[in-house]
Design a protein around this motif. Structure first.
Motif, short mmCIF file in Angstrom:
data_model
loop_
_atom_site.label_atom_id
_atom_site.label_comp_id
_atom_site.label_asym_id
_atom_site.label_seq_id
_atom_site.Cartn_x
_atom_site.Cartn_y
_atom_site.Cartn_z
N ASN A 70 1.04 -1.05 -0.10
CA ASN A 70 -0.11 0.15 0.34
C ASN A 70 0.87 1.14 0.18
N SER A 71 2.05 0.95 -0.15
CA SER A 71 3.10 2.07 -0.24
C SER A 71 3.12 2.87 0.54
N ALA A 72 2.83 1.86 1.89
CA ALA A 72 2.59 3.03 3.13
C ALA A 72 3.38 2.72 4.31
N TYR A 73 3.70 3.53 5.50
CA TYR A 73 4.18 2.87 6.23
C TYR A 73 3.16 3.63 7.85
N ILE A 74 3.51 2.60 8.97
CA ILE A 74 2.68 3.25 10.19
C ILE A 74 3.57 3.37 11.11
N ARG A 75 3.00 4.08 12.17
CA ARG A 75 3.47 4.04 13.74
C ARG A 75 2.69 4.86 14.72
N GLU A 76 2.76 4.39 15.61
CA GLU A 76 2.80 5.74 16.77
C GLU A 76 3.29 6.84 16.90
N GLU A 77 1.89 7.70 17.25
CA GLU A 77 2.50 9.09 17.43
C GLU A 77 1.74 9.61 19.03
N ALA A 78 2.67 9.95 19.54
CA ALA A 78 1.87 10.10 21.10
C ALA A 78 -0.04 9.48 21.28
N GLY A 79 0.16 8.18 20.92
CA GLY A 79 -1.24 8.09 21.21
C GLY A 79 -1.90 7.66 20.19
N LYS A 80 -2.32 9.17 18.83
CA LYS A 80 -2.45 8.82 17.98
C LYS A 80 -1.36 7.74 17.11
N ILE A 81 -1.98 7.83 15.57
CA ILE A 81 -1.10 7.27 14.23
C ILE A 81 -0.77 7.92 12.92
N MET A 82 0.44 7.95 12.76
CA MET A 82 1.24 8.91 12.10
C MET A 82 1.22 7.06 10.95
N LEU A 83 0.88 7.78 9.14
CA LEU A 83 0.75 6.61 8.48
C LEU A 83 1.28 7.67 6.95
N GLY A 84 2.56 7.20 7.02
CA GLY A 84 3.35 7.90 5.61
C GLY A 84 3.24 7.57 4.50
N LEU A 85 3.68 7.76 2.93
CA LEU A 85 2.84 7.90 2.28
C LEU A 85 4.33 7.91 1.72
N PHE A 86 4.27 6.61 0.24
CA PHE A 86 5.77 6.79 -0.88
C PHE A 86 4.96 6.41 -1.90
N GLU A 87 3.98 7.28 -2.64
CA GLU A 87 3.13 6.96 -3.37
C GLU A 87 3.77 6.75 -4.76
N ALA A 88 3.34 5.90 -5.89
CA ALA A 88 3.93 5.13 -6.86
C ALA A 88 4.57 6.87 -7.95
N ALA A 89 4.01 7.43 -7.76
CA ALA A 89 3.32 8.44 -8.83
C ALA A 89 3.76 9.61 -8.30
N ALA A 90 5.22 10.42 -7.54
CA ALA A 90 4.87 11.15 -6.95
C ALA A 90 5.01 12.55 -7.44
N LYS A 91 5.05 13.51 -6.47
CA LYS A 91 4.70 15.96 -7.60
C LYS A 91 6.17 16.39 -7.37
N PRO A 92 6.80 16.57 -7.84
CA PRO A 92 8.30 17.20 -7.56
C PRO A 92 8.04 18.54 -6.98
N TRP A 93 8.36 19.63 -6.58
CA TRP A 93 8.39 20.67 -6.23
C TRP A 93 9.42 21.76 -5.59
N GLY A 94 8.77 23.00 -6.47
CA GLY A 94 10.31 23.80 -5.79
C GLY A 94 11.25 23.96 -7.18
N SER A 95 11.09 23.66 -8.50
CA SER A 95 11.32 23.83 -10.20
C SER A 95 10.86 24.29 -10.63
N PRO A 96 11.62 25.17 -11.14
CA PRO A 96 12.88 25.24 -11.25
C PRO A 96 13.51 25.91 -10.16
N ARG A 97 13.29 26.14 -8.90
CA ARG A 97 13.50 26.96 -8.10
C ARG A 97 12.78 26.57 -6.84
N ILE A 98 13.61 26.17 -5.44
CA ILE A 98 12.85 26.53 -4.29
C ILE A 98 12.33 27.84 -4.16
#
Ligand SMILES: Cc1cc2nc3c(=O)[nH]c(=O)nc-3n(C[C@H](O)[C@H](O)[C@H](O)COP(=O)(O)OP(=O)(O)OC[C@H]3O[C@@H](n4cnc5c(N)ncnc54)[C@H](O)[C@@H]3O)c2cc1C
Length: 813
Positions: A249-277
């Motif tokens: 599911n392109s994801a990781y899950i962990r606890e965060e102060a009694g809540k759940i953190m769900l992180g994503l590594f989607e297969a098609a991402a979106k570049p940011w800050g191009s051409p300049r940050i």
């Protein structure tokens, strides 16, 4: 007072810059200065999830992650600054049979580098993570030593440790220029004044490309949107719940102060800050793109179904930098001495940060990395990668690649067609299935009539297995045509060319004009930095040929080892020549049919080169083989390549000529036990260990770099490890590389490359066998060997001589 000099200036106060400062002070460097544009951690580090997982794709990255864990565990006691480390362990989940197999292979590899992990059942996952859905699992793996940290606290602890060691850290100090003289960095300019320095280190995270440009150094990376969400509190979650990595599911899950953190590594991402940050971006967030991300979130939440009914407190989006091949960028710039880079961490910067700092500090202090880190060395990049469109297009794919299936032979799908040979369309018409290397589109195998030239990936025999078998057989029995224009071709000339090359290369290059020598370049410790052929074209002119992916590294190596006063000029002539390689017992008859030149064994001996004519074209033919057969490499000035190709194909019909791809090249060379640099040999392997001592001209005048280290190794006695060839007894299983090798039940090494040997009739591998008392010939041949492929051990035969044509007769007929 703001200092005006420092021994080393580190640009960037994220986890990487602070870790390098910390480790330099551990090596006794006191005059260390770190300059941060805004505040420590204000770039990407402050918002990382802090996962410390150790199962990585390569040996180098696994070792760095292991070191990092150990360091972060002791950092609080040492510095007095907490790191927030929680020893929760991690679990990796597989929901397909292929992923389960991949993870079993990864587990076996990681075990060789000290990572503890165990396969567990879905019921075990449920016991460790009661809220997790486990009904779709095909396998799961528990890593009890994995952990998580607070990235800001870790960085502050490293910074504190660095200060305790004497480093000076200046915040609110942007570097605006970099100074250099005679190819060597001399310092930086900041808004608070200039600082002269012996060494400058670019640790500017996603700004590292911009900072590199200040110095004329290419740092190919690109920022992209990177997401996690934090739920409202969920009953039953607690800090010791293991991190759940759920690649399906392109994801990781962990606890965060009694809540759940769900992180994503989607297969098609979106570049940011191009051409300049955007200017002034610090502790910054990106407004989340809910619409794009929601389908990914919903799918990933099904792993913990109670999340579906829980509110989302935060959907966080922050930028992180990614690289075209998803490996980070470290080391000395190829074109500027003492300017180092450590950036582009592909969302692995926290878990690699300790190890990266350790490696970089040793690299800076000793001029060489303390271990083989080629997979992350900046010298594997190319100047053409400094291209916004290329980087943005590739990063779409590279962000999520770590969570995808890592099938053998998997090819990148984005940012293709960067470089094509002039024969590309002809090869496509002949059925080529192209793969990418160093930006080049290269034929990997050729489809039969009616067959699609596409990969169908898997861990078993892939759809091109039969094509490979036929190409392999054509070279062994008749003649194969390989298009290898991508190879890097360097011309080294001048009255000091012999002296320069003789000092760098193991072999004696002071040979007759028209001779070709096989050689390695070694570092001071005798480790192999390059593996190549050198042909003497004239008294003062040589052609150096090396694999495309080593072009930047080999060019830099020769440049860095050419004394300033030497009359010796290196010119990269790679693109001026196409290369066609004609290999197989019928290659002589084929060339003789096309040319009036003498291709007989007496007239054109092995390891010689000369100009020949084919049709209206004049070209350089070099009699060599990387496949163990009679054959010639043809270096053709690019505009002449098409007619020569056409003539070979036309005349080849009468000789059973077959187009052959890089997969055939690989299966043929592994059968012949020919080594591949970066797989079988590298900076940590000496020629004595690799069975390449025969290339060393021990007594040539002036010696060669690395000779003394080899002599010391020889004096000690037998090498403690040696490269050995293996053939599986069972013709069915496949090997790829990184498979553990067992001798009499004891693990003695790991395979470095492998392929199916169609002539030998089974999977063939190369790999090192280690023994603390030295590896003698009887030690190798007397053992009983097994190779572990995906958790199953297969009996193997070991040999120090090539199993194919051990007497070396076929190339010299
Ligand atoms: C959402 C998210 C989750 C993540 N989770 C994890 C995780 O779980 N585990 C993990 O290992 N990694 C994770 N990462 C990745 C990790 O955060 C990065 O790899 C790491 O922080 C990179 O550190 P750095 O030091 O290279 O860059 P940065 O932290 O960006 O540091 C670079 C610094 O350079 C400074 N700088 C730039 N230009 C100049 C200049 N001209 N002069 C002076 N200073 C300058 C910047 O201000 C900045 O502070 C995550 C990233 C994101 C976005």
């Amino acid at each position: 007072m703001f200092p005006t000099t420092a021994r080393v200036v580190i640009i960037g106060g994220g986890v990487i810059g602070c870790s390098i400062a910390y480790h330099l002070t551990k090596l006794g460097w006191r005059d260390v200065m770190l300059l941060e544009r805004h505040q420590l951690t204000s770039g990407t580090t402050w918002h990382a999830a802090g996962l410390l997982t150790t199962l990585r794709d390569t040996e180098a990255q696994t070792r760095l992650a292991r070191y990092t864990q150990d360091l972060y565990r002791r950092l609080e006691a040492e510095t007095g600054q907490a790191t927030g480390i929680i020893n929760c362990g991690s679990i990796q989940l597989a929901i397909t049979a292929d992923k389960a197999l991949e993870m079993r292979r990864g587990l076996a590899m990681a075990g060789c580098f000290g990572v503890e992990g165990h396969e567990i059942s879905p019921a075990d996952v449920k016991a460790l993570w009661p809220l997790a859905e486990v009904s779709d699992l095909t396998a799961a793996f528990h890593f009890p030593n994995d952990a998580r940290v607070n990235p800001t606290d870790v960085t502050q602890a490293l910074a504190r440790g660095a200060r305790q060691g004497g480093a000076r850290i200046f915040e609110q100090t942007p570097v605006t220029a970099i100074t250099a003289s005679h190819g060597r960095v001399t310092g930086v300019v900041t808004e608070r004044g200039a600082v002269s320095a012996e060494v400058v280190v670019n640790c500017a995270g996603m700004w590292a490309r911009e900072v590199g440009r200040l110095a004329g150094v290419n740092v190919p990376l690109q920022a992209a949107e990177h997401y996690y969400l934090i739920s409202e509190p969920v009953a039953g979650v607690h800090p010791l719940l293991p991190i759940l990595r759920d690649p399906g599911n392109s994801a990781y899950i962990r606890e965060e102060a009694g809540k759940i953190m769900l992180g994503l590594f989607e297969a098609a991402a979106k570049p940011w800050g191009s051409p300049r940050i955007p200017a002034g971006f610090a502790f910054g967030e990106i407004p989340p793109d809910w619409e794009r991300m929601y389908p990914h979130i919903e799918r990933a939440m099904k792993r913990v179904p109670s999340l579906l009914g829980t509110g989302i407190k935060l959907l966080f989006c922050g930028p992180e930098s990614f690289t075209p091949d998803h490996n980070y960028l470290m080391g000395e710039a190829p074109n500027l001495r003492n300017f180092f880079v450590a950036a582009g961490f592909n969302s692995l910067g926290i878990l690699s940060g300790g190890g990266a700092g350790y490696v970089m500090a040793h690299w800076i202090a000793n001029g060489r990395a303390p271990m083989d880190v080629w997979s992350v060395n900046i010298r594997r990049t190319y100047s053409w990668q400094d291209n916004d469109r290329y980087l943005s297009d590739r990063i779409v794919e590279s962000l999520g690649i770590g969570y995808q299936d890592h099938w053998p032979f998997r090819q990148w799908e984005t940012a293709r067609n960067v470089k094509k040979s002039v024969l590309h369309d002809r090869l496509a018409a002949a059925g080529a299935c192209f793969g990418e290397s160093a930006g080049w589109e290269r034929p990997n195998w050729y489809a039969a009539a009616g067959q699609q030239p596409d990969y169908q990936y898997g861990w078993g025999r892939q759809n091109w297995f039969g094509n490979n078998a036929e190409e392999h057989a054509a070279v062994r029995g008749r003649v194969g045509l390989f298009e290898q224009s991508s190879f890097a071709k360097l011309q080294v000339q001048g009255r000091d060319a012999v002296a320069v090359l003789n000092r760098i290369a193991t072999a004696d290059v002071d040979v007759a004009v028209g001779r070709c020598v096989y050689a390695q370049f070694l570092n001071d410790s005798g480790g192999i930095e390059a593996d190549l052929t050198i042909t003497r074209l004239a008294a003062d002119r040589f052609l150096v040929v090396t694999a495309a992916f080593t072009q930047t590294h080999v060019t830099a190596w020769i440049g860095n080892h050419t004394p300033e006063a030497a009359f010796c000029l290196l010119t990269d002539i790679s693109d001026a020549y196409a290369m066609l390689n004609v290999q197989g017992p019928a290659s002589r008859a084929l060339l003789t049919a096309l040319s009036a030149d003498d291709f007989s064994n007496q007239g054109f001996p092995f390891a010689t080169a000369r100009e020949v004519r084919i049709g209206y074209q004049t070209l350089l033919a070099v009699r060599l083989s990387y496949m163990g057969e009679l054959g010639w490499e043809l270096y053709i000035p690019t505009p002449f390549a098409q007619p020569v190709y056409d003539a070979l194909v036309e005349a080849g019909r009468a000789h059973g000529l077959r187009h052959c791809g890089y997969h055939a090249l690989n299966s043929l060379r592994i059968e012949k036990a020919y080594r591949d640099w970066s797989h079988d040999i590298g900076p940590d392997d000496t020629p004595l260990e690799a069975g390449l001592g025969f290339t060393c001209a021990w007594d040539k005048p002036g010696g060669f770099i690395g000779r003394d280290a080899l002599l010391r190794q020889r004096e000690i006695g037998l090498p403690r490890r040696r490269l050995v060839q293996f053939l599986l007894a069972d013709p069915a299983p496949l090997l790829y590389h990184n498979e553990p090798i067992y001798r009499d039940g004891e693990r003695v090494g790991i395979t470095t490359s492998a392929m199916y040997g169609h002539t030998l009739g089974g999977a063939v591998a190369l790999g090192y066998v280690a023994h603390p008392e030295g590896v003698s010939d009887p030690f190798v041949t007397s053992g009983s060997y097994m190779i572990d492929a995906g958790g199953v051990r297969y009996p193997a035969r070991a040999s120090l001589r090539p199993l194919y044509d051990p007497a070396n007769t076929r190339m010299r007929i």
